[in-house]
Design an enzyme around this catalytic site. Structure first.
Site, mmCIF file in Angstrom:
data_model
loop_
_atom_site.group_PDB
_atom_site.id
_atom_site.type_symbol
_atom_site.label_atom_id
_atom_site.label_comp_id
_atom_site.label_asym_id
_atom_site.label_seq_id
_atom_site.Cartn_x
_atom_site.Cartn_y
_atom_site.Cartn_z
ATOM 1 N N SER A 106 0.614 -1.602 -0.225
ATOM 2 C CA SER A 106 0.125 -0.347 -0.104
ATOM 3 C C SER A 106 0.507 1.079 -0.259
ATOM 4 O O SER A 106 1.873 1.245 0.460
ATOM 5 C CB SER A 106 -0.978 -0.117 0.858
ATOM 6 O OG SER A 106 -0.943 1.205 1.618
ATOM 7 N N TYR A 129 -2.112 5.743 -4.474
ATOM 8 C CA TYR A 129 -2.693 7.050 -4.757
ATOM 9 C C TYR A 129 -2.233 8.037 -5.077
ATOM 10 O O TYR A 129 -1.433 8.436 -4.766
ATOM 11 C CB TYR A 129 -3.566 7.333 -2.417
ATOM 12 C CG TYR A 129 -4.147 6.170 -2.510
ATOM 13 C CD1 TYR A 129 -5.511 6.171 -2.763
ATOM 14 C CD2 TYR A 129 -3.810 5.519 -1.147
ATOM 15 C CE1 TYR A 129 -6.380 5.044 -2.412
ATOM 16 C CE2 TYR A 129 -4.469 4.172 -0.635
ATOM 17 C CZ TYR A 129 -5.698 3.890 -1.137
ATOM 18 O OH TYR A 129 -6.679 3.037 -0.159
ATOM 19 N N THR A 155 -5.427 2.478 -7.321
ATOM 20 C CA THR A 155 -6.217 2.532 -6.817
ATOM 21 C C THR A 155 -7.548 4.477 -7.549
ATOM 22 O O THR A 155 -7.015 4.771 -6.993
ATOM 23 C CB THR A 155 -6.815 2.662 -5.319
ATOM 24 O OG1 THR A 155 -5.499 2.399 -4.746
ATOM 25 C CG2 THR A 155 -8.004 3.103 -4.876
ATOM 26 N N LYS A 230 -7.459 -0.453 -10.070
ATOM 27 C CA LYS A 230 -8.236 -0.896 -9.271
ATOM 28 C C LYS A 230 -9.148 -0.835 -9.081
ATOM 29 O O LYS A 230 -9.265 0.799 -8.745
ATOM 30 C CB LYS A 230 -6.759 -1.290 -7.976
ATOM 31 C CG LYS A 230 -7.330 -1.505 -7.438
ATOM 32 C CD LYS A 230 -6.569 -1.996 -6.152
ATOM 33 C CE LYS A 230 -6.787 -2.660 -4.513
ATOM 34 N NZ LYS A 230 -7.790 -2.417 -4.186
ATOM 35 N N HIS A 254 -13.274 -1.599 -2.627
ATOM 36 C CA HIS A 254 -12.465 -1.107 -2.479
ATOM 37 C C HIS A 254 -12.787 -1.606 -0.914
ATOM 38 O O HIS A 254 -12.968 -1.403 0.486
ATOM 39 C CB HIS A 254 -12.591 0.097 -2.150
ATOM 40 C CG HIS A 254 -11.035 1.121 -1.350
ATOM 41 N ND1 HIS A 254 -10.535 1.751 -1.897
ATOM 42 C CD2 HIS A 254 -11.046 0.728 -0.178
ATOM 43 C CE1 HIS A 254 -9.037 2.301 -1.195
ATOM 44 N NE2 HIS A 254 -9.244 2.003 -0.122
#
Length: 371
Positions: A106, A129, A155, A230, A254
């Site tokens: 992440s 992100y 994402t 994603k 998510h």
């Protein structure tokens, strides 16, 4: 207590973790309907097993973006793993490597890309992100490349953070002894306390709400790494993702933490697979807790699945050994499901091996007795 399935780790994690941390990992958005549905939808898909097939040898190996892995079960990005266990992402990286599969790190990890790379060899993807400051994004992507990461999982479902009411009640924030390691030194590694969810405030301040398809193209100009999109749930977005040069798609809601009342990912999967028309691989995350779930996803056209919560719950319970055990249990259950369905390799798993509640009933020819 001997743990016999992946779901049993959740209760242990609940006992071990501070309430704020457990609720952060476990909860979904608003009414948490999609959170339940991510699990429940799997139960509405039944098997049509084929029998009397020699299943003495079963091959679960596959390739993802050209990388050979031992099974189509991979690790999804979950943030802030050191809240679960002091070794956090280090433990997860080692467990994934030992299992011969892929770990996705992440952006909001409590270990940096360099630290995770230092745990040893392994195939790793980096979840991204997009921050308002694009220099930060470019820097991060370059660091992930240098650290040997093999793909970017972008994402795309978080222009704003979903309403996670447990986090609001708990005034969730990152414990003071931890930082978002990838952003240390950029004044972006700390999360301030807020009147509601500290993470929601952080996202509102840092994450770029203007993110659009043109940014998928922009990312391709700053990296040679393949980009997985994603957070796709519809045929329309699948077609645009393919046109925009995505190397693959992850069907994801998510973990039911963003928009409540979207369908379970397993329910949205087939629509996305059909729209992709084989041009890019389609993966799934959300709700996978059994080897039977993995088989159902592959039967509906997925090239592989990613697990999230089982990783943090097992990490909280038993550290690296817990994550290894989760991967092993899912692997063994999946192998058994293949054997009992009459499939010796992944390519033998077909749509004919399952029947879903949305299928039109298979009509039997009516028997008319001869008079």
């Amino acid at each position: 207590m001997e743990i016999t399935n992946v779901s049993e780790y959740e209760a242990i994690a609940k006992q071990k973790l501070p309430k704020m941390v457990f609720d952060y990992y476990a909860s979904g958005a608003e009414d948490q309907w999609t959170l339940q549905e991510n699990r429940n939808a799997f139960s509405r898909i039944l098997f049509r097993p084929r029998i009397l097939i020699d299943v003495s040898k079963i091959d679960m190996s596959t390739t993802v973006l050209g990388f050979k892995i031992s099974m189509p079960i991979m690790i999804a990005p979950t943030a802030m793993q050191k809240m679960a266990h002091p070794e956090g992402e280090y433990a997860t990286a080692r467990a994934a490597s030992a299992a011969g599969t892929i770990m996705t790190l992440s952006s909001w990890a409590t270990s940096s890309v360099e630290e995770v790379a230092s745990t040893g060899p392994g195939i790793r993807f980096f979840q991204l992100y997009v921050y308002k400051d694009r220099n930060v994004v470019a820097q991060l992507v370059r660091r992930a490349e240098r650290a040997g990461f093999k793909a970017i999982a972008l994402t795309v479902d978080t222009p704003r953070l979903g309403r996670r009411e447990a986090d609001i009640k708990n005034r969730f924030t990152l414990p003071p002894f931890l930082t978002l390691k990838n952003f240390e030194g950029l004044d972006l590694g700390k999360m301030d306390k807020a009147d509601d969810s500290g993470l929601a405030s952080y996202v509102a301040g840092q994450i770029d709400r203007t993110l659009s398809w043109k940014d998928v193209k922009w990312l391709q100009t700053i990296t040679k790494l393949p980009i997985l999109v994603k957070g796709v749930l519809t045929a329309e977005d699948t077609r645009i993702a393919v046109q925009s040069g995505a190397a693959g798609i992850i069907v994801s809601n998510h973990g039911a933490r963003q928009l409540d009342y979207v369908p379970a990912t397993i329910s949205a999967l087939e629509e996305v697979v059909k729209a992709a028309q084989g041009r890019v691989p389609v993966f799934l995350d959300g709700g996978v807790r059994r080897g039977t779930d993995v088989f159902k996803a592959l039967a509906l056209g997925a090239s592989g699945i990613f697990i999230g919560r089982p990783v943090v719950f097992s990490l909280a319970a038993e550290g690296e050994a817990g994550v290894r055990k989760v991967l092993q249990m899912l692997r063994e259950e999946f192998e058994l499901t293949m054997a009992l369905s009459g499939c010796r390799s992944l390519k033998e798993i077909t749509r004919d091996h399952i029947v879903a509640d949305w299928d039109t009933p298979r009509t039997q020819p009516r028997y008319t007795p001869r008079l």
